[in-house]
Structure formats: structure tokens, C-alpha cells
Scaffold this active site. Structure first.
Site, PDB file in Angstrom:
ATOM      1  N   CYS A 118       0.664  -1.224   0.107  1.00 13.44           N
ATOM      2  CA  CYS A 118       0.029  -0.094   0.053  1.00 13.44           C
ATOM      3  C   CYS A 118       0.852   1.205   0.142  1.00 13.44           C
ATOM      4  O   CYS A 118       0.234   2.295  -0.056  1.00 13.44           O
ATOM      5  CB  CYS A 118      -1.031   0.092   1.096  1.00 13.44           C
ATOM      6  SG  CYS A 118      -2.257  -1.139   1.056  1.00 13.44           S
ATOM      7  N   HIS A 177     -12.053  10.826  -8.298  1.00 14.52           N
ATOM      8  CA  HIS A 177     -11.124  10.986  -9.393  1.00 14.52           C
ATOM      9  C   HIS A 177      -9.829  12.011  -9.007  1.00 14.52           C
ATOM     10  O   HIS A 177      -9.196  12.594 -10.117  1.00 14.52           O
ATOM     11  CB  HIS A 177     -11.400  11.394 -10.817  1.00 14.52           C
ATOM     12  CG  HIS A 177     -12.326  10.247 -11.357  1.00 14.52           C
ATOM     13  ND1 HIS A 177     -13.773   9.760 -11.078  1.00 14.52           N
ATOM     14  CD2 HIS A 177     -12.132   9.448 -12.326  1.00 14.52           C
ATOM     15  CE1 HIS A 177     -13.911   8.801 -11.445  1.00 14.52           C
ATOM     16  NE2 HIS A 177     -13.151   8.444 -12.350  1.00 14.52           N
ATOM     17  N   GLU A 212     -13.559   0.499   1.567  1.00 13.26           N
ATOM     18  CA  GLU A 212     -12.455   0.671   0.819  1.00 13.26           C
ATOM     19  C   GLU A 212     -12.455  -0.577   0.013  1.00 13.26           C
ATOM     20  O   GLU A 212     -12.158  -0.432  -1.347  1.00 13.26           O
ATOM     21  CB  GLU A 212     -10.885   0.721   1.569  1.00 13.26           C
ATOM     22  CG  GLU A 212      -9.830   0.803   0.695  1.00 13.26           C
ATOM     23  CD  GLU A 212      -8.658   0.907   1.507  1.00 13.26           C
ATOM     24  OE1 GLU A 212      -8.168   2.116   1.696  1.00 13.26           O
ATOM     25  OE2 GLU A 212      -7.893  -0.285   1.767  1.00 13.26           O
TER      26      GLU A 212
END
Length: 146
Positions: free
Chosen positions: A37, A78, A129
Site C-alpha cells: 500500500c 478521481h 475501501e
């Protein structure tokens, strides 16, 4: 849309509003313990916001759904979360983890709610998530208008 049940927040307010949103965003966790991550990657976050209050505004809303979508989706969709000032303090509790994302969304929404005459409160922010991982954030000190 899949109907989802969320952890319930118990309160004494007359009205409770829930708004679901999807936000597609990238992030990375700048810490050695984050493993893969640490690399830039993306998610389609599923977000639910719970707001409560006792007074409706002149239009009959506790909060206009459009306002909530603009606050969250309008700011984060985005984008690369690490690029937002909210996640750039350098402190680990401000790294764009799911926990911090939920907290920052709650704080951002509450700041807007504090401007409204009825003073509604953001009781909970749920951020999924991945299909198997989510966070629920509830601020410790919630103003009680009653």
C-alpha cells in the site's frame, strides 16, 4: 444499487439522514509498515454519511443531499488523496488511510453543518475501501441541540 445496512448510531434527534456516495480515488500510505500500500493504487470507495438534527430548513430539508454530494464527491472523486491538503500534514494520523479518510470527511461535513441554522450533526461516516474492509468513524464529542 445494492442495499446496505450500516452500524446504527443511537441518538435522540427527531431526524436522521443517510447519504450514500461512491468516490473513485487513488492513494498511497507513506510508511514502511504499509507494505504494497506504499505504492500508488486506487479504490472505488463506498461512503455513507449519517447526519441528525431536530430542525428542518426553509426548504424542508435537514440537509440537502446535493450539498453532501458536492462536499465529498466533488472534492475527492478521481483525485489522488495524498494531493489534498488535509492529508499533507506529515503526521501519521493524516496519512490517507481509510480511517483518516472517514475522519476527514466527517470534519469537512461538520464544518459545513455548523453554518446551517438548525445545526445538524454528523454522527457517523462509513467508508468501505474494499468488499471486505471498511471503517466507521464517529466523533467523540457531538453537540446535542436538545
Amino acid at each position: 444499487m445494492i442495499q446496505q445496512m450500516y452500524p446504527q448510531v443511537f441518538h435522540d434527534y427527531q431526524y436522521e439522514l443517510n447519504k450514500d456516495m461512491h468516490v473513485s480515488a487513488a492513494h498511497f500510505i507513506p510508511h514502511e509498515d504499509a507494505g504494497t500500500c506504499r505504492n500508488v493504487h486506487g479504490h472505488t470507495y463506498f461512503i455513507n454519511v449519517t447526519i441528525a438534527g431536530d430542525e428542518l430548513d426553509d426548504s424542508g430539508f435537514l440537509v440537502n443531499f446535493k450539498t453532501l454530494k458536492k462536499l465529498v464527491h466533488g472534492q475527492f472523486d478521481h483525485t489522488v488523496l495524498n494531493d489534498h491538503p488535509a492529508f499533507q500534514s506529515g503526521r501519521s494520523d493524516d496519512f490517507p488511510t481509510t480511517e483518516a479518510v472517514a475522519r476527514k470527511i466527517c470534519e469537512m461535513i461538520q464544518e459545513e453543518l455548523d453554518r446551517l441554522p438548525g445545526k445538524p450533526v454528523c454522527l457517523q461516516v462509513f467508508v468501505r475501501e474494499t468488499p471486505t474492509s471498511y471503517v466507521v468513524y464517529r466523533p467523540k464529542k457531538v453537540k446535542n441541540n436538545g
